[in-house]
Design a protein around this motif. Structure first.
Motif, mmCIF file in Angstrom:
data_model
loop_
_atom_site.group_PDB
_atom_site.id
_atom_site.type_symbol
_atom_site.label_atom_id
_atom_site.label_comp_id
_atom_site.label_asym_id
_atom_site.label_seq_id
_atom_site.Cartn_x
_atom_site.Cartn_y
_atom_site.Cartn_z
ATOM 1 N N UNK A 41 -77.366 72.174 -78.255
ATOM 2 C CA UNK A 41 -78.745 70.841 -77.597
ATOM 3 C C UNK A 41 -78.338 71.446 -75.869
ATOM 4 N N UNK A 42 -79.239 71.439 -75.729
ATOM 5 C CA UNK A 42 -78.604 71.736 -74.022
ATOM 6 C C UNK A 42 -80.081 71.439 -73.350
ATOM 7 N N UNK A 43 -80.097 71.878 -71.324
ATOM 8 C CA UNK A 43 -81.628 71.756 -70.615
ATOM 9 C C UNK A 43 -82.501 72.511 -70.712
ATOM 10 N N UNK A 44 -83.812 72.729 -71.108
ATOM 11 C CA UNK A 44 -84.622 73.565 -70.444
ATOM 12 C C UNK A 44 -84.357 74.442 -70.209
ATOM 13 N N UNK A 45 -83.756 76.087 -70.642
ATOM 14 C CA UNK A 45 -84.003 77.207 -70.187
ATOM 15 C C UNK A 45 -82.699 77.585 -70.415
ATOM 16 N N UNK A 79 -84.181 68.105 -67.990
ATOM 17 C CA UNK A 79 -82.765 68.860 -68.041
ATOM 18 C C UNK A 79 -81.602 67.326 -66.977
ATOM 19 N N UNK A 80 -82.128 66.469 -66.580
ATOM 20 C CA UNK A 80 -81.448 65.475 -66.166
ATOM 21 C C UNK A 80 -80.518 65.048 -66.875
ATOM 22 N N UNK A 81 -81.881 64.481 -67.482
ATOM 23 C CA UNK A 81 -82.187 63.763 -68.722
ATOM 24 C C UNK A 81 -80.946 64.167 -69.992
ATOM 25 N N UNK A 82 -81.265 65.743 -70.345
ATOM 26 C CA UNK A 82 -80.456 66.313 -70.817
ATOM 27 C C UNK A 82 -78.623 66.739 -71.032
ATOM 28 N N UNK A 83 -78.417 66.385 -69.296
ATOM 29 C CA UNK A 83 -77.466 66.471 -68.682
ATOM 30 C C UNK A 83 -76.335 65.214 -68.891
#
Length: 216
Positions: A30-34, A197-201
């Motif tokens: 899992x991780x943010x885009x990019x 990205x903020x949601x994923x973090x």
């Protein structure tokens, strides 16, 4: 939670130990885009298959992007990559099949960036394949449908880029490589992609292991 640098040999050993004598194990990245999720997944599978051919296969979450024709009818076309632009129930059902199906092969969809749409049945997972590596943004998202998908994954690793600036630049370059004009690519990376990205973090602490690339 402690963050450790990506070490392919150590990760391969971790997977082999977790698999033991089991018929199949599913590992998530899992991780943010990019962040480099697909890169790590491909490298890990290649490392495992170098030891024993046919050991592992990648089944990305991105195969469950909703088609452009579906999201074109509302504002989701401008937010592609957000949780509601995927089919999490379909993803959860596929992961359950991968864990439970005794048939000779399970076919999974694959997202093709050159057409910006998923293609059904593009990835074959033979029954004899003991390791499935799945990767995507929302493997740890705390929502009922996504929790169903998480229930079929043995462990999930959260992957971070060496720095946020490098992650964003990598994302802009990827958008440009697949046809977006430079201005559009940067606007998308700093807009919808950054929101996602903020949601994923926010789900980082739910991971079984947190990894960071030492360098690109």
């Amino acid at each position: 939670m402690e963050t450790v640098e990506v070490d392919l040999d150590a990760l391969a050993r971790r997977v082999r130990t977790a698999a033991g004598s089991r018929t199949r194990i599913v590992v998530g990245v899992c991780g943010a885009p990019g962040a480099g999720k697909s890169t790590l997944a491909a490298m890990l599978v290649a490392r495992l298959n170098a030891d024993v051919s046919g050991t592992a296969v990648v089944v990305p979450m991105d195969g469950f992007h909703l088609a452009r024709s579906v999201i074109a009818v509302d504002d989701r076309a401008d937010r592609r990559g957000a949780p509601d632009t995927f089919d999490p129930d379909g993803y959860a059902a596929l992961l359950r099949r991968l864990r439970e199906d005794t048939g000779p092969v399970v076919y999974a969809p694959e997202y093709r960036r050159e057409i910006e749409d998923p293609v059904a049945g593009a990835i074959a997972v033979p029954r004899s394949t003991p390791v499935v590596v799945t990767e995507g943004n929302y493997l740890l998202y705390d929502h009922p449908a996504w929790r169903e998908a998480r229930a079929s994954i043995d462990e999930v690793w959260f992957l971070e880029a060496p720095s946020e600036s490098l992650r964003i630049e990598r994302l802009v370059e990827r958008h440009e490589r697949f046809g977006k004009p430079a201005e559009h690519a940067r606007r998308h990376a700093l807009g919808p992609d950054e929101t996602n990205a903020r949601l994923v973090f926010g789900h980082r602490d739910r991971a079984d292991l947190v990894l960071r690339w030492p360098r690109w």
